[in-house]
Design a protein around this motif. Structure first.
Motif, mmCIF file in Angstrom:
data_model
loop_
_atom_site.group_PDB
_atom_site.id
_atom_site.type_symbol
_atom_site.label_atom_id
_atom_site.label_comp_id
_atom_site.label_asym_id
_atom_site.label_seq_id
_atom_site.Cartn_x
_atom_site.Cartn_y
_atom_site.Cartn_z
ATOM 1 N N GLU A 1 0.892 -1.244 0.024
ATOM 2 C CA GLU A 1 -0.111 0.065 -0.070
ATOM 3 C C GLU A 1 0.905 1.498 -0.073
ATOM 4 O O GLU A 1 0.561 2.304 -0.720
ATOM 5 N N ALA A 2 1.724 1.256 0.662
ATOM 6 C CA ALA A 2 2.671 2.393 1.012
ATOM 7 C C ALA A 2 3.512 2.906 -0.410
ATOM 8 O O ALA A 2 3.588 3.940 -0.992
ATOM 9 N N ARG A 3 3.778 1.578 -1.009
ATOM 10 C CA ARG A 3 4.655 1.856 -2.265
ATOM 11 C C ARG A 3 3.571 2.611 -3.382
ATOM 12 O O ARG A 3 3.874 3.287 -4.195
ATOM 13 N N LYS A 4 2.433 2.012 -3.348
ATOM 14 C CA LYS A 4 1.338 2.374 -4.437
ATOM 15 C C LYS A 4 1.053 3.651 -4.119
ATOM 16 O O LYS A 4 0.905 4.636 -5.223
ATOM 17 N N MET A 5 1.130 4.275 -3.054
ATOM 18 C CA MET A 5 0.613 5.364 -2.481
ATOM 19 C C MET A 5 1.624 6.648 -2.704
ATOM 20 O O MET A 5 1.346 7.603 -3.223
ATOM 21 N N LEU A 6 2.902 6.130 -2.290
ATOM 22 C CA LEU A 6 3.937 7.340 -2.615
ATOM 23 C C LEU A 6 4.197 7.402 -4.162
ATOM 24 O O LEU A 6 4.338 8.212 -4.682
ATOM 25 N N ALA A 7 3.965 6.374 -4.905
ATOM 26 C CA ALA A 7 3.927 6.465 -6.590
ATOM 27 C C ALA A 7 3.085 7.496 -6.930
ATOM 28 O O ALA A 7 3.275 7.890 -8.172
ATOM 29 N N MET A 8 1.944 7.885 -6.440
ATOM 30 C CA MET A 8 0.777 8.787 -6.783
ATOM 31 C C MET A 8 1.146 10.048 -6.303
ATOM 32 O O MET A 8 0.434 11.038 -6.711
ATOM 33 N N ASN A 9 2.257 10.260 -5.440
ATOM 34 C CA ASN A 9 2.626 11.603 -4.829
ATOM 35 C C ASN A 9 4.092 12.124 -5.445
ATOM 36 O O ASN A 9 4.756 11.435 -5.706
ATOM 37 N N PRO A 10 4.254 13.589 -5.584
ATOM 38 C CA PRO A 10 5.319 13.895 -6.099
ATOM 39 C C PRO A 10 6.462 13.852 -5.012
ATOM 40 O O PRO A 10 6.144 13.651 -3.724
#
Length: 319
Positions: free
Chosen positions: A91-100
């Motif tokens: 989940e963290a990897r997915k969410m971080l990839a969505m953010n600058p």
């Protein structure tokens, strides 16, 4: 929590079993509550923005969704975010990839008790925080990290965030009637709300101050006395935890986060009058369970009130 095979179950060590029992593997939908907690989010964002300078390297132990690592990535050149729960790693990897700036954060699937970064870091974030330093393993993880970091890299230690914690306890008369159903049960209360069923019987007393830049004892043992301000039934103790996220030295101020109050019922209630002196004691291990603390709470009336200590004043740190 994801299901494991029988073989994997046999590989769990004692700490992993205890971690599961104490709630270390928090499902992702519960992290929504933490993201929605504006006091928590604003406090950490402000503290991280202050502590992390451009180009610094940062380590987060117990990253969850990765939001605190993401705050650090706004200025840091590199952030290592350690998370033990494999579901949260994804989940963290997915969410971080969505953010600058998310690409600056490397999410590591590892045990925070064992992981060390590949090079020295400037700031360590460890938000495994529960009221009273219970349930979660923040103190043990940070002590383990300090020993291993010094052995590998030498000094100085990084700046820790939070930098310190101040804990206090307060005697209460607590209502336990739920539509006629009597249930003395642990309660968590917002700090900015008036609770009609809660009567403060005396001022809070500080029982522990932990400075994470120094060696920290995971055993908490306290005994103190309260002078009762209001007559009533002493049937609960409120535990108060104020996290000093960052010390702003140039302004002689701090960036703080106050946990929800935790109210624990006493095994036996005491009828008290104004001016009575009550002795309270307890002991617990940081990271231990709530029942372990409850089992060690003692409260009794001091017979010779005239010989007792003077009342402790209300501590300004909880104002």
């Amino acid at each position: 929590m994801a299901h494991s095979t029988p073989h994997e179950d046999t590989m769990l060590n004692e700490r992993e079993i205890e971690s599961c029992y104490l709630g270390q593997f928090i499902p992702v939908h519960y992290h929504h509550n933490m993201l929605m907690d504006q006091n928590r989010m604003h406090g950490f964002k402000s503290a991280i923005n202050y502590a992390v300078k451009p180009g610094m390297k940062v380590l987060e132990l117990g990253g969850g969704t990765g939001v605190l690592s993401w705050f650090a990535a706004a200025k840091a050149s590199k952030v290592w975010c350690v998370e033990f729960n494999p579901d949260m790693v994804k989940e963290a990897r997915k969410m971080l990839a969505m953010n600058p700036n998310g690409e600056k954060v490397e999410v590591i699937h590892a045990d925070a008790f064992e992981y060390l970064p590949p090079e020295p870091v400037d700031v360590v974030i460890c938000e495994m925080i529960h009221v009273g330093m219970l349930r979660e393993k923040q103190v043990e993880v940070m002590e383990s990290f300090k020993r291993r970091y010094l052995a590998k890299f030498g000094g100085p230690l990084p700046v820790f965030l939070p930098e310190a914690v101040i804990m206090a306890v307060q005697p209460l008369q607590q209502e336990y009637d739920f539509e006629g159903f009597y249930a003395p049960i642990v309660q968590f209360q917002e700090t900015s709300v008036i609770h009609p069923g809660t009567v403060e019987l005396a001022a809070p007393a500080v029982y522990s101050v932990m400075d994470f830049s120094q060696p920290t004892d995971i055993q908490v043992v306290w005994q103190g006395q309260f002078r009762v301000d209001k007559a009533g039934t002493l049937n609960a103790l409120r535990f108060i935890t104020k996290n000093i996220l960052a010390v702003v030295a140039e302004e002689s101020s701090t960036i703080d986060w106050l946990n929800h109050y935790m109210t624990l019922p006493l095994a036996e209630a005491l009828q008290v009058r104004m001016g009575d002196i009550v002795n309270v004691s307890f002991a617990y291990r940081c990271g231990g369970s709530l029942p372990s603390l409850q089992a060690n709470i003692r409260a009794n009336m001091v017979v010779d009130a005239a010989a007792a200590i003077a009342p402790a004043g209300r501590s300004p740190v909880f104002a």
